[in-house]
Design an enzyme around this catalytic site. Structure first.
Site, PDB file in Angstrom:
ATOM      1  N   LYS A 164      50.327  30.340  49.223  1.00  0.00           N
ATOM      2  CA  LYS A 164      50.253  29.553  48.033  1.00  0.00           C
ATOM      3  C   LYS A 164      51.457  29.396  47.361  1.00  0.00           C
ATOM      4  CE  LYS A 164      46.419  31.320  46.612  1.00  0.00           C
ATOM      5  NZ  LYS A 164      46.198  32.326  47.503  1.00  0.00           N
ATOM      6  N   ARG A 215      38.965  28.926  41.495  1.00  0.00           N
ATOM      7  CA  ARG A 215      38.523  29.920  42.473  1.00  0.00           C
ATOM      8  C   ARG A 215      37.049  30.177  42.220  1.00  0.00           C
ATOM      9  NH1 ARG A 215      43.730  33.016  42.259  1.00  0.00           N
ATOM     10  NH2 ARG A 215      43.424  34.875  44.048  1.00  0.00           N
ATOM     11  N   ARG A 219      54.189  42.894  52.029  1.00  0.00           N
ATOM     12  CA  ARG A 219      54.717  42.452  50.516  1.00  0.00           C
ATOM     13  C   ARG A 219      54.335  43.946  49.725  1.00  0.00           C
ATOM     14  NH1 ARG A 219      52.396  37.542  47.189  1.00  0.00           N
ATOM     15  NH2 ARG A 219      50.583  39.127  47.331  1.00  0.00           N
ATOM     16  N   ARG A 269      53.427  45.196  44.537  1.00  0.00           N
ATOM     17  CA  ARG A 269      52.422  44.580  43.478  1.00  0.00           C
ATOM     18  C   ARG A 269      51.204  45.547  43.721  1.00  0.00           C
ATOM     19  NH1 ARG A 269      50.614  38.358  44.200  1.00  0.00           N
ATOM     20  NH2 ARG A 269      48.354  38.851  44.103  1.00  0.00           N
ATOM     21  N   ARG A 304      39.666  41.697  47.850  1.00  0.00           N
ATOM     22  CA  ARG A 304      40.170  40.259  47.329  1.00  0.00           C
ATOM     23  C   ARG A 304      39.608  39.251  48.674  1.00  0.00           C
ATOM     24  NH1 ARG A 304      46.335  41.640  47.239  1.00  0.00           N
ATOM     25  NH2 ARG A 304      46.520  39.116  46.875  1.00  0.00           N
TER      26      ARG A 304
HETATM   27  P1  AP5 Z   1      52.205  34.007  49.085  1.00  0.00           P
HETATM   28  O1  AP5 Z   1      52.888  32.678  49.092  1.00  0.00           O
HETATM   29  O2  AP5 Z   1      52.542  35.079  48.047  1.00  0.00           O
HETATM   30  O3  AP5 Z   1      50.671  33.760  49.174  1.00  0.00           O
HETATM   31  P2  AP5 Z   1      49.600  33.372  48.109  1.00  0.00           P
HETATM   32  O4  AP5 Z   1      48.725  32.667  48.991  1.00  0.00           O
HETATM   33  O5  AP5 Z   1      50.402  32.868  46.982  1.00  0.00           O
HETATM   34  O6  AP5 Z   1      49.104  35.012  47.970  1.00  0.00           O
HETATM   35  P3  AP5 Z   1      48.786  36.040  46.586  1.00  0.00           P
HETATM   36  O7  AP5 Z   1      48.694  37.191  47.031  1.00  0.00           O
HETATM   37  O8  AP5 Z   1      49.602  35.232  45.344  1.00  0.00           O
HETATM   38  O9  AP5 Z   1      47.242  35.197  46.420  1.00  0.00           O
HETATM   39  P4  AP5 Z   1      46.133  35.719  45.553  1.00  0.00           P
HETATM   40  O10 AP5 Z   1      45.256  34.580  45.526  1.00  0.00           O
HETATM   41  O11 AP5 Z   1      45.499  37.121  46.129  1.00  0.00           O
HETATM   42  O12 AP5 Z   1      46.831  36.027  44.267  1.00  0.00           O
HETATM   43  P5  AP5 Z   1      46.906  35.428  42.880  1.00  0.00           P
HETATM   44  O13 AP5 Z   1      48.143  35.955  42.104  1.00  0.00           O
HETATM   45  O14 AP5 Z   1      46.610  34.204  42.836  1.00  0.00           O
HETATM   46  O15 AP5 Z   1      52.520  34.845  50.276  1.00  0.00           O
HETATM   47  C1  AP5 Z   1      52.125  36.097  50.669  1.00  0.00           C
HETATM   48  C2  AP5 Z   1      53.111  36.812  51.421  1.00  0.00           C
HETATM   49  O16 AP5 Z   1      53.317  36.295  52.820  1.00  0.00           O
HETATM   50  C3  AP5 Z   1      54.692  36.695  50.760  1.00  0.00           C
HETATM   51  O17 AP5 Z   1      54.968  38.365  51.017  1.00  0.00           O
HETATM   52  C4  AP5 Z   1      55.191  35.918  51.580  1.00  0.00           C
HETATM   53  O18 AP5 Z   1      56.739  36.081  51.591  1.00  0.00           O
HETATM   54  C5  AP5 Z   1      54.482  35.801  53.022  1.00  0.00           C
HETATM   55  N1  AP5 Z   1      54.720  34.668  53.678  1.00  0.00           N
HETATM   56  C6  AP5 Z   1      54.399  33.569  52.800  1.00  0.00           C
HETATM   57  N2  AP5 Z   1      54.345  32.451  54.102  1.00  0.00           N
HETATM   58  C7  AP5 Z   1      54.409  33.100  55.333  1.00  0.00           C
HETATM   59  C8  AP5 Z   1      54.613  32.484  56.512  1.00  0.00           C
HETATM   60  N3  AP5 Z   1      54.512  31.251  57.114  1.00  0.00           N
HETATM   61  N4  AP5 Z   1      54.805  33.423  57.638  1.00  0.00           N
HETATM   62  C9  AP5 Z   1      55.067  34.708  57.297  1.00  0.00           C
HETATM   63  N5  AP5 Z   1      55.143  35.357  55.851  1.00  0.00           N
HETATM   64  C10 AP5 Z   1      54.570  34.499  55.014  1.00  0.00           C
HETATM   65  O19 AP5 Z   1      45.571  36.187  42.123  1.00  0.00           O
HETATM   66  C11 AP5 Z   1      45.844  37.649  41.843  1.00  0.00           C
HETATM   67  C12 AP5 Z   1      44.710  38.128  41.200  1.00  0.00           C
HETATM   68  O20 AP5 Z   1      44.375  37.623  39.907  1.00  0.00           O
HETATM   69  C13 AP5 Z   1      43.134  37.781  41.586  1.00  0.00           C
HETATM   70  O21 AP5 Z   1      42.804  38.547  42.510  1.00  0.00           O
HETATM   71  C14 AP5 Z   1      42.219  37.898  40.451  1.00  0.00           C
HETATM   72  O22 AP5 Z   1      42.064  38.961  40.059  1.00  0.00           O
HETATM   73  C15 AP5 Z   1      43.120  37.204  39.428  1.00  0.00           C
HETATM   74  N6  AP5 Z   1      43.095  35.775  39.221  1.00  0.00           N
HETATM   75  C16 AP5 Z   1      44.161  34.765  39.408  1.00  0.00           C
HETATM   76  N7  AP5 Z   1      43.742  33.538  39.399  1.00  0.00           N
HETATM   77  C17 AP5 Z   1      42.220  33.509  39.162  1.00  0.00           C
HETATM   78  C18 AP5 Z   1      41.462  32.668  38.863  1.00  0.00           C
HETATM   79  N8  AP5 Z   1      41.581  31.536  38.602  1.00  0.00           N
HETATM   80  N9  AP5 Z   1      40.071  33.315  38.299  1.00  0.00           N
HETATM   81  C19 AP5 Z   1      39.696  34.247  38.341  1.00  0.00           C
HETATM   82  N10 AP5 Z   1      40.726  35.328  38.514  1.00  0.00           N
HETATM   83  C20 AP5 Z   1      42.044  34.924  38.924  1.00  0.00           C
HETATM   84 MG    MG Z   2      50.554  33.470  44.824  1.00  0.00          MG
END
Ligand code: AP5
Ligand code: MG
Length: 190
Positions: A14, A90, A129, A135, A146
C-alpha cells in the site's frame, strides 16, 4: 478529484504503490499507520495509546481513528486532485465514517484498489523489512497477529466496497512497476 482507498493486507504494498501514485498523479496521501508512528515518535497521548495496540498487532479503536481522519483530510484544502487513503478504513464502521465525512463535503471515494498478495509472500516481505528497518511490529509473532486481524476485521471490506460498486482487484505479485501499471490503468479510467 479522484479519492482512492488503497487496500490490502500488511505488506501488500500500500505504501510503496502510494508513493508511485503521488509521483504520477499529484495526489495527497493519508497513511494512518504513518500518522500513528509520528504520534508515537512525538510522545503524544495518542501515541502512547497507539503504541500498545500496534506492538500487539491490534487495531486502534475506531473512535480514535475516525476523530483524526477529517482534520488530516481537510489539511489538503478544498481543491485537491484526490487523496489516497492508505490503511484506512480497516473496519466497516471506519468505511461508513469515511463515506459520511466525504459526503458532508460533497466528495466521495472514486475507487477502492485491493492489492492481493498471498500470505507466504507477505510474511517474507515484512520479515525482511523488520531486519532492515527495525519497525517494531515487523517480527514473526506480531506479523501473524496483524494477518489474523486483517482476515477477521478488515477483509469484510472487500465485499462492502464490492456492494458500493467501486472495488478493483489487483494482483500484488510482480515488480513494483508491473503492479503500478495495473493500478495506473484503473486510475486512468476513472
Ligand atoms: P509496503 O508498501 O510498506 O506495504 P504496506 O501494505 O504499506 O504494509 P504495512 O506494513 O505498512 O501495512 P500495515 O497495514 O500492517 O501497516 P500500517 O502502517 O498501515 O511494503 C511492505 C514491504 O514490502 C516493504 O519493505 C516494501 O519495500 C516491500 N515491497 C513492496 N512491494 C513489493 C513488491 N512488489 N515486491 C517485493 N517487495 C515489495 O498500520 C500499522 C498499525 O497501525 C496497524 O497494525 C494498527 O495497529 C494501526 N493502524 C493503522 N491504521 C489503522 C486504522 N485505520 N485503524 C486502526 N488501527 C490502525
Ligand atoms: Mg504501509
Amino acid at each position: 478529484m479522484k479519492n482512492i482507498v488503497i487496500f490490502g493486507a500488511p505488506g501488500a504494498g500500500k505504501g510503496t504503490q502510494s508513493d508511485k501514485m503521488i509521483e504520477k498523479y499529484g495526489f495527497g496521501h493519508i497513511s494512518t499507520g504513518d500518522v500513528l508512528r509520528a504520534e508515537i515518535k512525538n510522545g503524544t497521548e495518542l501515541g502512547k495509546t497507539a503504541k500498545g495496540f500496534i506492538d500487539n498487532g491490534q487495531l486502534i479503536p475506531d473512535e480514535l481513528m475516525i476523530d483524526i481522519l477529517a482534520s488530516v483530510y481537510d489539511s489538503f484544502g478544498k481543491e485537491h486532485k484526490g487523496v489516497i487513503f492508505d490503511g484506512f478504513p480497516r473496519t466497516i464502521p471506519q468505511a461508513e465514517a469515511l463515506k459520511k465525512m466525504l459526503s458532508e463535503r460533497g466528495h466521495q471515494i472514486a475507487a477502492m484498489i485491493e492489492l492481493f498478495v498471498p500470505e507466504e509472500e507477505l510474511m517474507k516481505r515484512l520479515i525482511l523489512r523488520g531486519e532492515q528497518s527495525g519497525r517494531s511490529d515487523d517480527n514473526a509473532e506480531t506479523i501473524q497477529k496483524r494477518l489474523n486481524v486483517y482476515n477477521t476485521q478488515t477483509s469484510p471490506l472487500i465485499d462492502w466496497y464490492q456492494n458500493e460498486g467501486i472495488r478493483h482487484h489487483v494482483e500484488g505479485l510482480g515488480t513494483i512497476d508491473e503492479i503500478f501499471a495495473r493500478i495506473a490503468k484503473i486510475i486512468d479510467n476513472l
